[in-house]
Design a protein around this motif. Structure first.
Motif, PDB file in Angstrom:
ATOM      1  N   UNK A  86       9.928   3.148   8.921  1.00  0.00           N
ATOM      2  CA  UNK A  86       8.954   3.099   7.840  1.00  0.00           C
ATOM      3  C   UNK A  86       7.582   2.867   8.458  1.00  0.00           C
ATOM      4  N   UNK A  87       6.693   3.874   8.482  1.00  0.00           N
ATOM      5  CA  UNK A  87       5.391   3.705   9.141  1.00  0.00           C
ATOM      6  C   UNK A  87       4.549   2.632   8.471  1.00  0.00           C
ATOM      7  N   UNK A  88       3.798   1.909   9.285  1.00  0.00           N
ATOM      8  CA  UNK A  88       3.016   0.773   8.796  1.00  0.00           C
ATOM      9  C   UNK A  88       1.758   1.220   8.068  1.00  0.00           C
ATOM     10  N   UNK A  89       1.238   0.336   7.198  1.00  0.00           N
ATOM     11  CA  UNK A  89      -0.069   0.504   6.584  1.00  0.00           C
ATOM     12  C   UNK A  89      -1.043  -0.444   7.271  1.00  0.00           C
ATOM     13  N   UNK A  90      -2.295  -0.018   7.406  1.00  0.00           N
ATOM     14  CA  UNK A  90      -3.321  -0.851   8.019  1.00  0.00           C
ATOM     15  C   UNK A  90      -4.535  -0.870   7.101  1.00  0.00           C
ATOM     16  N   UNK A 125      -9.780  12.092   9.159  1.00  0.00           N
ATOM     17  CA  UNK A 125     -10.330  11.132  10.110  1.00  0.00           C
ATOM     18  C   UNK A 125     -10.981   9.931   9.437  1.00  0.00           C
ATOM     19  N   UNK A 126     -11.640  10.138   8.306  1.00  0.00           N
ATOM     20  CA  UNK A 126     -12.359   9.043   7.648  1.00  0.00           C
ATOM     21  C   UNK A 126     -11.539   8.367   6.547  1.00  0.00           C
ATOM     22  N   UNK A 127     -10.328   8.832   6.296  1.00  0.00           N
ATOM     23  CA  UNK A 127      -9.472   8.171   5.318  1.00  0.00           C
ATOM     24  C   UNK A 127      -8.877   6.910   5.928  1.00  0.00           C
ATOM     25  N   UNK A 128      -8.478   5.985   5.073  1.00  0.00           N
ATOM     26  CA  UNK A 128      -7.926   4.725   5.543  1.00  0.00           C
ATOM     27  C   UNK A 128      -6.394   4.792   5.578  1.00  0.00           C
ATOM     28  N   UNK A 129      -5.829   4.087   6.554  1.00  0.00           N
ATOM     29  CA  UNK A 129      -4.369   4.081   6.733  1.00  0.00           C
ATOM     30  C   UNK A 129      -3.792   3.002   5.816  1.00  0.00           C
ATOM     31  N   UNK A 132      -3.164   4.521  -0.076  1.00  0.00           N
ATOM     32  CA  UNK A 132      -3.641   5.789  -0.610  1.00  0.00           C
ATOM     33  C   UNK A 132      -3.078   6.997   0.131  1.00  0.00           C
ATOM     34  N   UNK A 133      -2.467   6.755   1.270  1.00  0.00           N
ATOM     35  CA  UNK A 133      -1.760   7.810   1.992  1.00  0.00           C
ATOM     36  C   UNK A 133      -0.287   7.757   1.622  1.00  0.00           C
ATOM     37  N   UNK A 134       0.320   8.899   1.487  1.00  0.00           N
ATOM     38  CA  UNK A 134       1.756   8.942   1.200  1.00  0.00           C
ATOM     39  C   UNK A 134       2.537   8.521   2.443  1.00  0.00           C
ATOM     40  N   UNK A 138       1.482   9.036   6.400  1.00  0.00           N
ATOM     41  CA  UNK A 138       1.425   7.943   7.372  1.00  0.00           C
ATOM     42  C   UNK A 138       2.360   8.198   8.551  1.00  0.00           C
ATOM     43  N   UNK A 139       3.526   8.775   8.281  1.00  0.00           N
ATOM     44  CA  UNK A 139       4.451   9.101   9.359  1.00  0.00           C
ATOM     45  C   UNK A 139       3.825  10.125  10.300  1.00  0.00           C
ATOM     46  N   UNK A 140       3.182  11.134   9.756  1.00  0.00           N
ATOM     47  CA  UNK A 140       2.577  12.161  10.603  1.00  0.00           C
ATOM     48  C   UNK A 140       1.395  11.608  11.396  1.00  0.00           C
ATOM     49  N   UNK A 141       0.641  10.696  10.789  1.00  0.00           N
ATOM     50  CA  UNK A 141      -0.467  10.062  11.508  1.00  0.00           C
ATOM     51  C   UNK A 141       0.067   9.171  12.619  1.00  0.00           C
TER      52      UNK A 141
END
Length: 237
Positions: A86-90, A125-129, A132-134, A138-141
């Motif tokens: 499960x990719x993390x949120x920051x 690039x300027x979006x936040x992790x 708001x990201x699915x 987040x997994x792809x990032x």
């Protein structure tokens, strides 16, 4: 590159992994396949050195060095990285800043990494992790960050759900790109299609027993056909 020797992990009164042995060669894709709950993610966390995943027995050898007792940050410095199931949120950090953490402010490298996971840099690039990201974004990032950092060993713990065939094929292509870039890949999965991206594979059954290792096609065939007997069930009879 990586050698696991007689690795046993117990948590509470439960055995999670039992006498696991396998080796991963440099610049190889090696897959660990098995049903949900077999101990695959626990194996990944143990190799990475996560807090509560200290083996009760056995050794982890990385590039000839015994890392069994090293903390997670020292393993990271050796070039080992883990992509979480499960990719993390920051909160408060942009995608650009996240990607630049491990690559010494090389923006072009960050842009190239996003393109490798089929995300347009100008849009991300300027979006936040954050929330708001699915989960898929987040997994792809997260995978883009791994690509940018050029680790020596990437442990990829695949999500249990939420991946369609098209995305699966993209991830497989990405894993092959990692290998061509010089990274050794340990792929944790329960999907036969994903495991076939590896040259070699190991099958883990319930109770953390490694029951078959070798050519990925033979191991996947054994998993799909359920042509193995798990020692845990043999002991319970």
């Amino acid at each position: 590159m990586l050698r696991i020797e007689n690795l046993t992990l117990e948590r509470g009164n439960r055995t999670i992994l039992k006498d696991i042995n396998f080796t991963v060669n440099a610049r190889e894709i090696y897959s660990i396949i098995g049903p949900n709950g077999a101990g695959k993610s626990s194996l990944a966390y143990t190799i990475m050195g996560c807090g509560d995943y200290r083996p009760n027995k056995g050794r982890i050898i990385f590039d000839g060095k015994d890392i069994t007792d090293l903390p997670i940050w020292q393993r990271a410095r050796l070039g080992i990285i883990l992509a979480w199931q499960e990719p993390a949120r920051f909160e408060g950090i942009t995608v650009e800043d996240y990607l630049l953490l491990g690559i010494e402010k090389n923006r072009k490298e960050a842009e190239e990494a996003l393109k490798r996971v089929l995300l347009e840099p100008r849009e991300y690039l300027k979006r936040r992790v954050d929330k708001n990201l699915s989960g898929g974004e987040r997994k792809r990032i997260e995978l883009a960050a791994i690509f940018a950092m050029r680790p020596r060993l990437a442990i990829l713990d695949e999500p249990d759900s939420g991946i369609d065939i098209l995305v699966l094929d993209k991830i497989i292509n990405f894993i092959c790109d990692l290998k061509e870039r010089g990274t050794t890949v340990l792929l944790i999965t329960h999907r036969p299609r994903m495991a076939l991206a590896a040259e070699r594979a190991a099958l883990i059954c319930g109770g953390g027993y490694l029951v078959k290792e070798g050519d990925s096609q033979e191991v996947v065939k054994c998993f799909k056909n359920k042509s193995f007997v798990c020692p845990r069930f043999r002991q319970e009879r």
